[in-house]
Motif scaffolding. Structure first.
Motif, short mmCIF file in Angstrom:
data_model
loop_
_atom_site.label_atom_id
_atom_site.label_comp_id
_atom_site.label_asym_id
_atom_site.label_seq_id
_atom_site.Cartn_x
_atom_site.Cartn_y
_atom_site.Cartn_z
N GLU A 60 0.84 -1.21 0.00
CA GLU A 60 0.00 0.00 0.00
C GLU A 60 0.87 1.25 0.00
O GLU A 60 0.57 2.23 -0.70
N ALA A 61 1.95 1.23 0.78
CA ALA A 61 2.86 2.38 0.82
C ALA A 61 3.54 2.57 -0.54
O ALA A 61 3.70 3.71 -1.00
N LEU A 62 3.93 1.47 -1.17
CA LEU A 62 4.56 1.57 -2.49
C LEU A 62 3.57 2.09 -3.53
O LEU A 62 3.94 2.90 -4.38
N ARG A 63 2.31 1.65 -3.45
CA ARG A 63 1.29 2.16 -4.37
C ARG A 63 1.10 3.66 -4.18
O ARG A 63 0.98 4.42 -5.15
N SER A 64 1.07 4.09 -2.94
CA SER A 64 0.90 5.52 -2.65
C SER A 64 2.08 6.31 -3.21
O SER A 64 1.89 7.37 -3.83
N LYS A 65 3.27 5.80 -3.01
CA LYS A 65 4.48 6.46 -3.53
C LYS A 65 4.43 6.51 -5.06
O LYS A 65 4.80 7.53 -5.66
N MET A 66 3.98 5.43 -5.67
CA MET A 66 3.87 5.35 -7.13
C MET A 66 2.88 6.41 -7.63
O MET A 66 3.15 7.11 -8.61
N LYS A 67 1.75 6.55 -6.96
CA LYS A 67 0.74 7.53 -7.36
C LYS A 67 1.26 8.96 -7.21
O LYS A 67 1.02 9.82 -8.07
N GLN A 68 1.97 9.22 -6.11
CA GLN A 68 2.53 10.55 -5.89
C GLN A 68 3.51 10.91 -6.99
O GLN A 68 3.50 12.03 -7.51
N LYS A 69 4.36 9.95 -7.35
CA LYS A 69 5.33 10.20 -8.42
C LYS A 69 4.62 10.46 -9.74
O LYS A 69 4.99 11.36 -10.49
N ALA A 70 3.57 9.68 -10.01
CA ALA A 70 2.82 9.85 -11.26
C ALA A 70 2.20 11.24 -11.33
O ALA A 70 2.27 11.90 -12.37
N LEU A 71 1.59 11.67 -10.24
CA LEU A 71 0.98 13.00 -10.24
C LEU A 71 2.02 14.10 -10.43
O LEU A 71 1.78 15.09 -11.11
N LYS A 72 3.19 13.91 -9.83
CA LYS A 72 4.27 14.88 -9.97
C LYS A 72 4.75 14.93 -11.43
O LYS A 72 4.93 16.00 -12.00
N GLU A 73 4.95 13.75 -12.02
CA GLU A 73 5.45 13.67 -13.39
C GLU A 73 4.42 14.19 -14.40
O GLU A 73 4.78 14.69 -15.45
N CYS A 74 3.14 14.05 -14.08
CA CYS A 74 2.07 14.44 -15.01
C CYS A 74 1.43 15.76 -14.61
O CYS A 74 0.29 16.05 -15.01
N ASP A 75 2.13 16.56 -13.86
CA ASP A 75 1.59 17.82 -13.36
C ASP A 75 1.08 18.72 -14.49
O ASP A 75 0.04 19.37 -14.35
N LYS A 76 1.79 18.74 -15.59
CA LYS A 76 1.38 19.58 -16.72
C LYS A 76 -0.01 19.18 -17.22
O LYS A 76 -0.86 20.03 -17.47
N TYR A 77 -0.26 17.86 -17.31
CA TYR A 77 -1.55 17.38 -17.79
C TYR A 77 -2.65 17.58 -16.74
O TYR A 77 -3.80 17.84 -17.09
#
Length: 91
Positions: A18-35
């Motif tokens: 669950e912690a890894l999924r949360s970290k994965m989602k945070q990274k995705a949102l950071k990387e896709c901030d423009k979109y």
């Protein structure tokens, strides 16, 4: 390497996953901030019409997020976590 062996090597506790999924989602949102910003700008002031008016922005955002939030990415994060734990146990 067989499927069962690979599954055993990447097995982590539910809380860790669950912690890894949360970290994965945070990274995705950071990387896709423009979109995210483009979609939010399109959606501002809309209610029901956001579904069809912002379809292009939603598709772009989802495509970007999927690059960073798929099973392959999660498995790689699990593998890295397991390797890190093994290194710490050896010390």
């Amino acid at each position: 390497m067989g499927y069962i062996q690979e599954a055993r090597e990447n097995h982590v506790k539910k809380k860790v996953e669950e912690a890894l999924r949360s970290k994965m989602k945070q990274k995705a949102l950071k990387e896709c901030d423009k979109y995210c910003a483009k979609y939010a700008e399109c959606a501002t002031g809309r209610t029901f019409s956001v579904v069809w008016r912002c379809r292009k922005q939603a598709r772009e955002l989802n495509e970007c997020l999927h690059q960073y939030t798929n099973d392959c990415v999660l498995e790689e994060m699990k593998r890295s976590y397991v390797l890190e734990q093994e290194k710490q146990e050896q010390k």
